[in-house]
Design an enzyme around this catalytic site. Sequence first.
Site, PDB file in Angstrom:
ATOM      1  CG  ASP A   1      -0.322  -0.733   2.574  1.00  0.00           C
ATOM      2  OD1 ASP A   1       0.845  -0.555   2.657  1.00  0.00           O
ATOM      3  OD2 ASP A   1      -1.022  -0.749   3.661  1.00  0.00           O
TER       4      ASP A   1
ATOM      5  CD  GLU B   1      -9.327   1.086   7.112  1.00  0.00           C
ATOM      6  OE1 GLU B   1      -9.209   0.287   8.063  1.00  0.00           O
ATOM      7  OE2 GLU B   1      -8.571   2.019   7.445  1.00  0.00           O
TER       8      GLU B   1
ATOM      9  CG  ASN C   1      -9.420  -1.780  11.799  1.00  0.00           C
ATOM     10  OD1 ASN C   1      -8.536  -2.329  11.376  1.00  0.00           O
ATOM     11  ND2 ASN C   1      -9.715  -0.448  10.834  1.00  0.00           N
TER      12      ASN C   1
ATOM     13  CG  HIS D   1      -6.300  -2.313   8.404  1.00  0.00           C
ATOM     14  ND1 HIS D   1      -5.873  -0.594   9.409  1.00  0.00           N
ATOM     15  CD2 HIS D   1      -4.911  -2.440   8.314  1.00  0.00           C
ATOM     16  CE1 HIS D   1      -5.075  -0.354   9.336  1.00  0.00           C
ATOM     17  NE2 HIS D   1      -4.110  -1.188   9.028  1.00  0.00           N
TER      18      HIS D   1
HETATM   19  C1  GLP Z   1      -0.968   0.831   8.338  1.00  0.00           C
HETATM   20  C2  GLP Z   1      -0.466  -0.263   7.292  1.00  0.00           C
HETATM   21  C3  GLP Z   1      -0.799  -1.968   7.257  1.00  0.00           C
HETATM   22  C4  GLP Z   1       0.005  -2.088   8.494  1.00  0.00           C
HETATM   23  C5  GLP Z   1      -0.919  -1.729   9.599  1.00  0.00           C
HETATM   24  C6  GLP Z   1      -0.256  -2.253  11.183  1.00  0.00           C
HETATM   25  O1  GLP Z   1      -2.055   1.091   8.382  1.00  0.00           O
HETATM   26  N1  GLP Z   1      -1.100   0.278   6.343  1.00  0.00           N
HETATM   27  O2  GLP Z   1       0.102  -1.953   6.638  1.00  0.00           O
HETATM   28  O3  GLP Z   1      -0.383  -2.890   8.492  1.00  0.00           O
HETATM   29  O4  GLP Z   1      -0.699  -0.571   9.659  1.00  0.00           O
HETATM   30  O5  GLP Z   1       0.610  -1.207  11.982  1.00  0.00           O
HETATM   31  P1  GLP Z   1       1.952  -1.827  12.827  1.00  0.00           P
HETATM   32  O6  GLP Z   1       2.711  -2.907  12.025  1.00  0.00           O
HETATM   33  O7  GLP Z   1       2.713  -0.429  12.862  1.00  0.00           O
HETATM   34  O8  GLP Z   1       0.502  -1.611  13.802  1.00  0.00           O
END
Ligand code: GLP
Length: 221
Positions: A62, A128, A121, A123
Amino acid sequence: MITLFENYNQMSEYVASIVAEEITNNPNLRLGLPTGSTPIGMYKNLIQFDLDWSNVKTYNLDEYEGIGENHPQSYHTFMNKNLFLHVNLKKEFIHFPDKNLDTHLKQVGGLDLLILGIGHNGHIAFNEPGSSPTSATRRVKLTKETIIANSRFFGSEDEVPKWAFTMGLKTIRESKRIILIANGQDKWDIVNNCFNGDVTKDRPASVLQMHPNIEVFYAPQ
Ligand code: GLP
């Protein structure tokens, strides 16, 4: 399905060793890659390996919309800092999601290995809650929850982009092998619900339960 690790370092070392092994076995690997805080340890370990990345193709999950590639919080910047500047990966083999990604992946035969993080959540990438399990790679609006969670990387909530481009759930599910990584007590409930609970659109990661080659790694600290 969930493998428990004693701590974040052990999990990071292990995931890095799997990626290294896959690249050694297949120098043309098509590798899907995550951002966020969770994979930082994996990248730190991975760049220590003496690997030839010259034929590896990478596909990020992403990217935010509306901030340039050179913005300090863009996922391009994250990847440069944590991986790309440390290995001999060719620039033309680095991919970020755009409207042509799904067609391209279909032509080349899909992802061989995909490493994923997970949001609170449920995702994955920026799919989402409510995302269709058959969703394509597309432009998406971020939820309030994700904007608040990601504001820790920006000056304030207002500075977090409201839109992003994400690899779709269909695209993700077509990867041959998937490893989802999560750490911290605060992630346990969502990981447990996604992989030991019902498959539901409300928790996008739960659709991965049906994948024939998924591993979930969790470290409490
Ligand atoms: C972001 C990214 C995801 C990632 C998630 C968790 O929003 N778009 O790809 O897996 O958050 O992030 P973290 O590892 O910082 O908890």
